[in-house]
Design an enzyme around this catalytic site. Structure first.
Site, PDB file in Angstrom:
ATOM      1  N   HIS A 204      36.238  48.131  37.207  1.00  0.00           N
ATOM      2  CA  HIS A 204      37.353  46.243  37.419  1.00  0.00           C
ATOM      3  C   HIS A 204      38.565  47.400  36.390  1.00  0.00           C
ATOM      4  O   HIS A 204      39.292  47.918  36.118  1.00  0.00           O
ATOM      5  CB  HIS A 204      36.495  45.359  36.144  1.00  0.00           C
TER       6      HIS A 204
ATOM      7  N   GLY B 213      31.523  38.853  42.045  1.00  0.00           N
ATOM      8  CA  GLY B 213      29.640  38.959  42.587  1.00  0.00           C
ATOM      9  C   GLY B 213      29.995  38.994  43.965  1.00  0.00           C
ATOM     10  O   GLY B 213      28.509  39.621  44.028  1.00  0.00           O
TER      11      GLY B 213
ATOM     12  N   SER C  21      35.387  39.540  42.357  1.00  0.00           N
ATOM     13  CA  SER C  21      35.992  39.658  41.288  1.00  0.00           C
ATOM     14  C   SER C  21      37.380  40.187  40.672  1.00  0.00           C
ATOM     15  O   SER C  21      38.629  39.903  39.699  1.00  0.00           O
ATOM     16  CB  SER C  21      35.253  40.429  39.889  1.00  0.00           C
TER      17      SER C  21
END
Length: 222
Positions: free
Chosen positions: A194, A70, A43
């Site tokens: 992230h 993922g 990701s």
């Protein structure tokens, strides 16, 4: 047998076949497009395509983005063994990043999975410059997953050294996401995993500079 280095497609738990649809699209793009740089990974790579630094800097290299959210090493390996490296017009540079999603695997197993990815990439594209990115740190405060990531990253330079066309790019050396008090700021990683817009600039602007150097050297050599 190392499960992190054994290619397998993930189970379609949600039932919408999105993973396979993405893979099939990437295989088509590999055959139809003429990229100079290809990004492959999870990701963190997938989201890179929707950032300011991609739009303003990286896109000039006619990039392809083969990121899937993922994905663990075994999933990336399956994709690479099933068409995503079958370029009609081979890229000059291939950038790899994965390993943070290998839950249930030891650091040693993940390193083996990354080594398998490097091997198939280098074998299929010996003329390409392969850049392996380190796994970014994770978690707001020190934790066992961050320690595991550090163990993996510590082992990767020796693995990369086995491949003459590969080099290791240590994201944390440039981005410095872990602050003096060992915490990660949400301005860099919004969920402590992230990257934010700022985080992407910190991690990937020095990579852009490296890619530019490679392109210049390549043109001079030809």
């Amino acid at each position: 047998m190392n499960p992190a280095a054994t290619p397998v497609a993930p189970e379609d738990v949600q039932g919408d076949a999105r993973w396979l649809s993405l893979h099939e699209r990437y295989v088509s793009e590999a055959k139809e497009r003429e990229p100079e740089v290809v990004f492959i990974g999870d990701s963190i790579i997938q989201s890179l395509e929707h950032t300011e630094i991609w739009e303003k800097k990286l896109s000039q290299f006619h990039c392809l983005n083969f990121g899937v959210g993922g994905d663990a090493t075994q999933h990336v390996l399956w994709r690479l063994e099933n068409g995503e490296l079958d370029f009609t017009s081979p890229p000059k540079v291939i950038v790899l990043l994965c390993g943070t999603n290998n839950h249930g695997h030891t650091a040693e197993q993940v390193v083996g999975g990354i080594e398998a990815i490097l091997r198939i990439t280098s074998e299929k594209h010996p003329q390409a410059h392969v850049i392996l990115l380190s796994i970014p740190p994770r978690g707001h405060k020190p934790n066992i997953l961050r320690e595991k990531v550090e163990q993996i990253n510590h082992a990767l330079p020796a693995v990369v050294g086995q491949f003459s066309n590969a080099q290791f790019y240590e994201i944390e050396k440039y981005a410095r996401f872990v602050q003096a008090d060992k915490t990660i700021n949400h301005h860099d990683m919004y969920d402590y995993l992230h990257l934010t817009k700022i985080g992407y600039w910190k991690a990937f602007e020095p990579l852009y500079d490296l890619l530019e150097q490679i392109m210049v050297t390549d043109k001079e050599a030809h």
